[in-house]
Design a protein around this motif. Structure first.
Motif, short mmCIF file in Angstrom:
data_model
loop_
_atom_site.label_atom_id
_atom_site.label_comp_id
_atom_site.label_asym_id
_atom_site.label_seq_id
_atom_site.Cartn_x
_atom_site.Cartn_y
_atom_site.Cartn_z
N GLN A 173 45.40 11.53 -2.09
CA GLN A 173 45.14 10.44 -1.29
C GLN A 173 45.75 10.37 0.02
OE1 GLN A 173 47.51 8.11 -4.39
NE2 GLN A 173 45.72 7.27 -5.14
N GLY A 174 46.29 11.54 0.66
CA GLY A 174 46.94 11.44 1.97
C GLY A 174 46.55 12.89 2.50
N ALA A 175 46.63 12.90 3.86
CA ALA A 175 46.38 14.14 4.84
C ALA A 175 47.37 13.91 5.87
CB ALA A 175 45.02 14.23 5.18
N VAL A 176 47.67 15.28 6.57
CA VAL A 176 48.46 15.27 7.77
C VAL A 176 47.63 16.08 8.72
CG1 VAL A 176 50.20 16.24 8.89
CG2 VAL A 176 50.68 15.11 6.59
N VAL A 185 46.53 18.91 3.14
CA VAL A 185 46.14 17.56 2.29
C VAL A 185 46.56 17.42 1.07
CG1 VAL A 185 43.63 18.02 3.15
CG2 VAL A 185 44.31 19.27 1.35
N GLU A 186 46.89 16.34 0.52
CA GLU A 186 47.55 16.00 -0.83
C GLU A 186 46.83 16.36 -2.06
OE1 GLU A 186 49.59 12.31 -1.41
OE2 GLU A 186 48.20 12.11 -3.00
N ALA A 213 54.94 15.49 16.77
CA ALA A 213 53.44 15.56 16.80
C ALA A 213 52.80 15.24 15.42
CB ALA A 213 52.95 16.59 17.47
N GLY A 214 51.60 14.67 15.50
CA GLY A 214 50.86 14.49 14.03
C GLY A 214 51.21 13.20 13.50
N VAL A 215 50.27 13.02 12.41
CA VAL A 215 50.41 11.69 11.69
C VAL A 215 49.96 11.88 10.34
CG1 VAL A 215 49.28 9.36 11.37
CG2 VAL A 215 49.52 10.49 13.55
N LEU A 216 50.58 11.33 9.37
CA LEU A 216 50.43 11.08 7.71
C LEU A 216 49.52 9.79 7.61
CD1 LEU A 216 50.80 11.63 4.78
CD2 LEU A 216 52.73 10.15 4.94
N VAL A 217 48.50 10.16 7.18
CA VAL A 217 47.57 9.26 6.55
C VAL A 217 47.56 8.93 4.98
CG1 VAL A 217 45.23 8.22 6.47
CG2 VAL A 217 46.20 9.27 8.58
N LYS A 218 47.68 7.93 4.48
CA LYS A 218 47.76 7.64 2.98
C LYS A 218 46.74 6.47 2.90
CE LYS A 218 50.02 8.14 -1.05
NZ LYS A 218 50.34 9.11 -1.83
#
Length: 289
Positions: A173-176, A185-186, A213-218
């Motif tokens: 459910q997550g990726a960076v 990736v999770e 820098a960068g983003v975690l998306v859940k």
């Protein structure tokens, strides 16, 4: 006004069950707390829980019916799937055994849906934590911390595409994404372990960038039953995102829970990590909200 029937919260580990219980109580509902033995957090003792083990399915249903329960919330982590020896307990468990065996065969999402089916066969309605505690659900747009810049929005879009692919394959459910590249990736290890892995990649130079820098998306999985196992972020997620030198955390609006929102927002502002609520099809080129 007609008083609603009591609601049962069947609690695994972590602090989410307590948050859901408090929210239900704040709405004037009577709550029957069922603590899963060996899984539920000790803090639930404040709610006078009935502690039941896996082999007490019969006692579970008789307790719920005696209390007049109609709605059930299944919430909290369960670290160990019950083995067949542990579910051979009371008579009510034994006569339900064929259905229980069917429920414990299959992947995690498959398991949860079948467990919900066990409750529904008993005339109970399984409801989601987000229905009982709507204040925990992620809200849209910029929530806390600095506003995301154009690079962060671009990374956000890429990570959403990665999470969408992961979810369709029932992987995670997550990726960076960092610098227009998906770097993690999770999987089965979970979000926190993935973020620790990203921090390690930054430390050993496998992922390079100047400063944060960068983003975690859940996000939830596209096919996910939101009554069961809704994705969650909390203060530890923000702390680990900061440790991994990420600019922010993006969560799917209406489909991810934010635990301890006040503490999350405080940490975002203190650590300089943004929290942003998005949709899967959001037009990031239109600019931040």
């Amino acid at each position: 006004m007609v008083k609603q029937a009591p609601i049962a919260v069947i609690a695994g580990g972590g602090d989410l069950p307590g948050l859901v219980i408090r929210s239900a109580m704040a709405q004037g509902r009577d709550v029957v707390t069922i603590a899963i033995k060996g899984e539920a957090d000790a803090s639930l003792s404040a709610f006078n829980p009935v502690e039941l083990g896996w082999g007490q399915i019969g006692k579970l249903f008789s307790t719920l019916k005696s209390k007049g329960v109609q709605d059930v919330v299944l919430i909290g982590a369960v670290q160990k799937r019950p083995d067949f020896t542990s579910i051979l307990g009371d008579f009510g468990t034994i006569w339900r055994l064929p259905r229980i065996i069917k429920a414990v065969v299959g992947g995690d999402d498959h398991l949860l849906v079948k467990v919900a089916g066990l409750f529904e066969r008993e005339g109970l309605r399984v409801v989601g934590a987000h229905e009982v505690a709507p204040g925990l659900v992620a809200s849209p747009g910029h929530v806390a911390g600095p506003k995301p810049d154009a690079k962060a929005l671009s990374d956000m879009k890429l990570a959403i595409e990665a999470v969408d692919a992961l979810g369709r394959l029932d992987i995670g459910q997550g990726a960076v994404a960092i610098g227009a590249r998906v770097v993690a990736v999770e999987g089965a290890e979970g979000t926190d372990a993935m973020l620790e892995r990203v921090a390690g990649l930054r430390a050993n130079g496998r992922v390079r960038s100047k400063g944060a820098a960068g983003v975690l998306v859940k996000c939830s999985k596209p096919q996910q039953d939101l009554r069961l196992d809704m994705p969650t972020v909390g203060p530890e997620t923000i702390q680990k995102a900061s440790d991994a030198q990420l600019k922010g955390v993006c969560v799917e609006t209406g489909r991810v829970l934010v635990a301890h929102r006040d503490e999350v927002e405080r940490l975002c502002n203190e650590l300089g990590v943004f929290l942003y609520g998005c949709t899967r099809d959001e037009d990031f080129e239109a600019g931040e909200r």
